[in-house]
Design a protein around this motif. Structure first.
Motif, short mmCIF file in Angstrom:
data_model
loop_
_atom_site.label_atom_id
_atom_site.label_comp_id
_atom_site.label_asym_id
_atom_site.label_seq_id
_atom_site.Cartn_x
_atom_site.Cartn_y
_atom_site.Cartn_z
N PRO A 1 18.54 73.70 16.69
CA PRO A 1 19.26 73.55 16.13
C PRO A 1 19.81 74.13 14.53
CG PRO A 1 17.34 71.64 16.69
CD PRO A 1 17.52 72.85 17.33
N LEU A 2 20.67 74.08 14.18
CA LEU A 2 20.21 74.00 12.58
C LEU A 2 20.82 73.41 11.55
CD1 LEU A 2 22.61 77.73 12.88
CD2 LEU A 2 20.25 76.84 13.04
N GLY A 3 20.55 72.39 12.42
CA GLY A 3 20.95 71.58 11.16
C GLY A 3 19.76 69.77 11.79
N TRP A 4 20.02 68.39 11.02
CA TRP A 4 19.38 67.75 11.64
C TRP A 4 19.13 66.55 10.68
CZ3 TRP A 4 15.05 67.74 14.56
CH2 TRP A 4 14.39 66.73 14.57
N LEU B 1 19.35 75.22 9.07
CA LEU B 1 20.09 75.49 7.33
C LEU B 1 20.32 74.47 6.31
CD1 LEU B 1 22.87 77.86 9.25
CD2 LEU B 1 21.25 78.41 7.67
N TYR B 2 20.85 73.25 6.97
CA TYR B 2 21.05 72.40 6.26
C TYR B 2 20.60 70.50 7.08
CZ TYR B 2 24.10 71.26 9.78
OH TYR B 2 24.79 70.93 10.87
N ASP B 3 20.11 69.66 6.38
CA ASP B 3 20.33 68.15 7.25
C ASP B 3 21.56 67.60 6.32
OD1 ASP B 3 19.59 66.23 4.78
OD2 ASP B 3 17.43 67.91 4.69
N SER B 4 21.95 66.50 6.97
CA SER B 4 23.11 65.31 6.77
C SER B 4 22.16 63.96 6.56
CB SER B 4 23.99 65.76 7.98
OG SER B 4 24.12 66.86 7.63
N VAL C 1 26.15 71.85 17.68
CA VAL C 1 24.85 70.89 18.47
C VAL C 1 23.55 70.24 16.58
CG1 VAL C 1 23.08 70.51 19.23
CG2 VAL C 1 24.07 71.85 20.26
N LEU C 2 24.01 69.46 16.10
CA LEU C 2 23.38 68.89 15.17
C LEU C 2 22.16 68.02 15.65
CD1 LEU C 2 22.49 67.36 12.13
CD2 LEU C 2 24.55 66.38 12.39
N CYS C 3 21.13 68.32 15.42
CA CYS C 3 20.02 67.53 15.74
C CYS C 3 19.86 66.17 15.30
CB CYS C 3 18.58 68.36 15.44
SG CYS C 3 17.29 67.36 16.91
N HIS C 4 20.00 65.09 15.99
CA HIS C 4 19.95 64.09 15.97
C HIS C 4 18.34 63.48 16.28
CE1 HIS C 4 21.25 60.17 14.54
NE2 HIS C 4 22.12 59.32 15.38
N GLY C 5 17.29 64.03 15.74
CA GLY C 5 16.02 63.45 16.36
C GLY C 5 15.49 63.60 17.84
N TRP C 6 14.44 63.62 17.88
CA TRP C 6 13.55 63.89 19.09
C TRP C 6 14.47 62.82 19.79
CZ3 TRP C 6 12.41 65.85 23.33
CH2 TRP C 6 11.06 64.75 24.33
N ARG C 7 13.84 61.43 19.23
CA ARG C 7 14.55 60.08 19.90
C ARG C 7 15.97 59.91 18.75
NH1 ARG C 7 10.22 56.12 22.28
NH2 ARG C 7 11.71 55.58 22.73
N HIS D 1 17.28 74.32 -0.43
CA HIS D 1 17.43 73.67 0.80
C HIS D 1 19.16 72.85 0.71
CE1 HIS D 1 17.37 71.65 4.54
NE2 HIS D 1 17.54 70.45 4.00
N LEU D 2 19.90 73.07 1.10
CA LEU D 2 21.37 72.42 1.20
C LEU D 2 21.50 70.90 2.41
CD1 LEU D 2 24.47 73.14 0.80
CD2 LEU D 2 24.69 74.41 3.15
N ILE D 3 22.65 70.11 2.09
CA ILE D 3 22.82 69.22 2.27
C ILE D 3 23.87 68.61 2.47
CG2 ILE D 3 22.20 66.75 1.92
CD1 ILE D 3 20.00 68.14 1.37
N VAL D 4 24.30 69.07 3.85
CA VAL D 4 25.97 68.78 3.92
C VAL D 4 25.85 66.69 4.50
CG1 VAL D 4 27.74 69.17 5.44
CG2 VAL D 4 25.94 70.37 4.98
N PRO D 5 27.06 66.20 3.03
CA PRO D 5 26.29 64.55 3.87
C PRO D 5 27.13 64.12 4.93
CG PRO D 5 26.96 65.24 1.03
CD PRO D 5 27.12 66.85 2.00
N HIS D 6 26.54 63.18 5.32
CA HIS D 6 27.22 62.84 6.74
C HIS D 6 28.11 61.22 6.00
CE1 HIS D 6 27.38 61.19 10.98
NE2 HIS D 6 26.78 61.88 11.24
#
Length: 303
Positions: A160-163, A184-187, A123-129, A205-210
């Protein structure tokens, strides 16, 4: 005033690091299923408009002047039908999924949230909304992060560990994620085909590109029309990256939406692509969290 986000036009340059993907894979491929339905701008949520973005209406404002019940129903199709069709396609092939979920959307469909939890999907968090976070104040954005983490703990049983923001982040997003402390990271970048580190304050801080390239939003923007368009694009990207992977392994992200790819005529192209790549040698089918953990272990931050 110092800009909090400096721009880097160099990246890894001509000599990217060897990711050392598990099993010596030449390509890591991650499929992302965006779950946004029920968290979009809508009149019932007090937003003053109904959103039709990335639907078959082909527009974000049809001029209804109040609740756009047609637009609302197109979003509902995604969670009522599209989610189940797509997740079953991946389940049948035992290909892992990352669910990029807006937290409020999963609250609106407990059955889907349970299915995500039971399947063990990443699960990658895609925001609250599913709203543009760069329009929020810093306090509002901090509160959205807090609500989203608490909500996903409740609906899928883990934080979630990603955003990943809708489209792009605000100037404060990355700092607020580091401040929260559990990611752990954001995208929130489209800048590379490999993860990379950034300093946020004095913390790495780690970036895992989208991706906006390997993304079914091209259907709704008029660039693709048929399932063959999807299949040919993805096949060509996959084959080039796999060839390059003989010397410089990379990562391929594929981004799908329930209310777009969940329709049969588009899902057929996804099915063909999955069948094409499933048994190709030298491929690591992975989640974004697996990529992040691998990169942290294999390529830790170096000053």
């Amino acid at each position: 005033m110092e800009h909090p986000h400096t721009r880097n036009f160099v990246g890894y340059g001509a000599h990217p690091p060897d990711p050392q993907w598990p099993g010596g894979a030449r390509l890591a491929i991650n499929f992302i299923l965006n779950y946004e339905e029920g968290s979009e701008y809508s009149v019932p949520e007090g937003d003053g408009r109904s959103e039709a973005t990335l639907t078959d209406a082909g527009a974000s404002d049809m001029g209804v002047g109040g609740r756009d019940l047609a637009a609302e129903s197109m979003f509902e199709y995604g969670s009522r039908v599209g989610f189940w069709r797509l997740q079953e396609m991946f389940r049948q092939r035992a290909i892992p999924l990352t669910i990029s979920a807006s937290a409020m959307a999963l609250e609106r469909n407990p059955e889907a949230a349970r299915a995500i939890a039971q399947a063990g999907h990443d699960v990658l968090c895609h925001g609250w909304r599913w709203v543009n976070q760069y329009h929020l104040s810093e306090d509002e954005e901090r509160e959205h992060i807090r609500k989203a983490v608490a909500s996903l703990r409740e609906t899928v049983g883990k934080r979630p560990l990603g955003w990943y923001c809708r489209y792009g982040s605000s100037l404060a997003t990355r700092r607020l994620l580091v401040e929260e402390g559990g990611f752990l990271y954001d995208s929130n970048s489209y800048a590379d085909e490999l993860p990379y580190w950034e300093l946020v304050g004095d913390k790495p801080h780690l970036i895992v590109p989208h991706t906006f390239a390997n993304n079914d939003n091209k259907f709704m923007r008029g660039w693709w029309a048929t399932s063959d368009d999807f299949f040919v694009w993805m096949r060509d990207a996959f084959q080039m990256l796999l060839r390059e992977g003989a010397t410089h392994p990379k990562m391929m992200s594929v981004s799908l939406h329930l209310r777009i790819s969940g329709h049969p005529a588009r899902a057929a192209g996804i099915e063909r692509f999955l069948d094409f790549v499933q048994h190709q040698p030298g491929v690591w089918f992975c989640t974004r969290t697996e990529v992040a953990r691998h990169w942290i272990a294999t390529h830790p931050y170096q000053a």
